[in-house]
Design a protein around this motif. Sequence first.
Motif, short mmCIF file in Angstrom:
data_model
loop_
_atom_site.label_atom_id
_atom_site.label_comp_id
_atom_site.label_asym_id
_atom_site.label_seq_id
_atom_site.Cartn_x
_atom_site.Cartn_y
_atom_site.Cartn_z
N LEU A 123 0.84 -1.19 0.00
CA LEU A 123 0.00 0.00 0.00
C LEU A 123 0.88 1.24 0.00
O LEU A 123 1.76 1.40 0.85
N GLY A 124 0.63 2.09 -0.98
CA GLY A 124 1.38 3.35 -1.03
C GLY A 124 2.75 3.26 -1.67
O GLY A 124 3.39 4.29 -1.86
N ALA A 164 11.75 -14.36 8.56
CA ALA A 164 11.79 -13.29 9.56
C ALA A 164 10.86 -12.15 9.17
O ALA A 164 11.28 -11.00 9.00
N LEU A 165 9.59 -12.47 9.01
CA LEU A 165 8.60 -11.50 8.53
C LEU A 165 8.59 -10.24 9.38
O LEU A 165 8.69 -10.29 10.61
N GLU A 166 8.46 -9.13 8.69
CA GLU A 166 8.33 -7.83 9.33
C GLU A 166 6.98 -7.24 8.95
O GLU A 166 6.37 -7.62 7.96
N LEU A 167 6.52 -6.29 9.77
CA LEU A 167 5.20 -5.71 9.53
C LEU A 167 5.10 -5.11 8.13
O LEU A 167 4.05 -5.21 7.48
N GLU A 168 6.20 -4.52 7.65
CA GLU A 168 6.17 -3.87 6.34
C GLU A 168 6.16 -4.86 5.18
O GLU A 168 6.09 -4.45 4.02
N ASP A 169 6.22 -6.15 5.49
CA ASP A 169 6.11 -7.15 4.43
C ASP A 169 4.65 -7.38 4.05
O ASP A 169 4.36 -8.09 3.08
N SER A 170 3.74 -6.80 4.80
CA SER A 170 2.32 -6.91 4.47
C SER A 170 2.08 -6.28 3.10
O SER A 170 2.39 -5.11 2.87
N ALA A 171 1.55 -7.08 2.19
CA ALA A 171 1.38 -6.60 0.81
C ALA A 171 0.65 -7.65 0.00
O ALA A 171 0.41 -8.77 0.45
N LEU A 172 0.34 -7.27 -1.23
CA LEU A 172 -0.15 -8.22 -2.23
C LEU A 172 1.06 -8.69 -3.02
O LEU A 172 1.82 -7.86 -3.55
N TYR A 173 1.30 -9.97 -3.07
CA TYR A 173 2.42 -10.52 -3.82
C TYR A 173 1.89 -11.11 -5.12
O TYR A 173 1.06 -12.02 -5.12
N LEU A 174 2.38 -10.54 -6.19
CA LEU A 174 1.92 -10.93 -7.52
C LEU A 174 2.98 -11.76 -8.22
O LEU A 174 4.17 -11.45 -8.16
N CYS A 175 2.53 -12.78 -8.88
CA CYS A 175 3.38 -13.62 -9.71
C CYS A 175 2.96 -13.39 -11.17
O CYS A 175 1.77 -13.21 -11.47
#
Lengths: 115, 116
Positions: free
Chosen positions: A39-40, A80-91
């Motif tokens: 986002l953003g 080691a997921l971080e909060l900023e890894d929240s996203a839509l991952y597109l292939c």
Amino acid sequence: EAGVTQSPTHLIKTRGQQVTLRCSPISGHTSVYWYQQALGLGLQFLLWYDEGEERNRGNFPPRFSGRQFPNYSSELNVNALELEDSALYLCASSRWTGNPFHEQYFGPGTRLTVT
Amino acid sequence: AQSVTQLDSQVPVFEEAPVELRCNYSSSVSVYLFWYVQYPNQGLQLLLKYLSGSTLVKGINGFEAEFNKSQTSFHLRKPSVHISDTAEYFCAVSGGMKTSYDKVIFGPGTSLSVIP
């Protein structure tokens, strides 16, 4: 002809955990690309695999990794997921046409939420 | 380094009116240019692409774009929009020479809202 498929559709993980996302390309396509759409931040190139090899990589830390299997499907691993890894991952997938980024066909994405 | 600018983050337009979504890029090498559309909760779909040749490129759903090398622009146009065109539109650029393949760079996107 089946399109690019991704699994899972959604998932929720806790900070510090690891996650694996999966992608199946269109039949006959040998290249698979991964993008992060946060986002953003727009769409950011993550990784490009072709014929089982990593061909190029975006500006992401090493905890983002992946691989491509002999059947050309691919996995994206994030450690080691971080909060900023929240996203839509597109292939996306494509045939080799000289420019690897021609004619990319995108999957619906995996929505990752890190809490 | 390559970069892509989409000058308008949001574009509201009335149904059946024309629309232009602006895209400018910077690159020191020849480029390939693309426009993608993303409908809500979906992946991206290629609208059109410029590789070489004619600077006016026609795509799907009645969209077209014109490559202007001197102005480093690749604006997307449609003469009459429909409600179904409401979506996010992304301009993208990639290296046009095999020796300068770079990561494909996407613009930040333009949200097109078609008003009934």
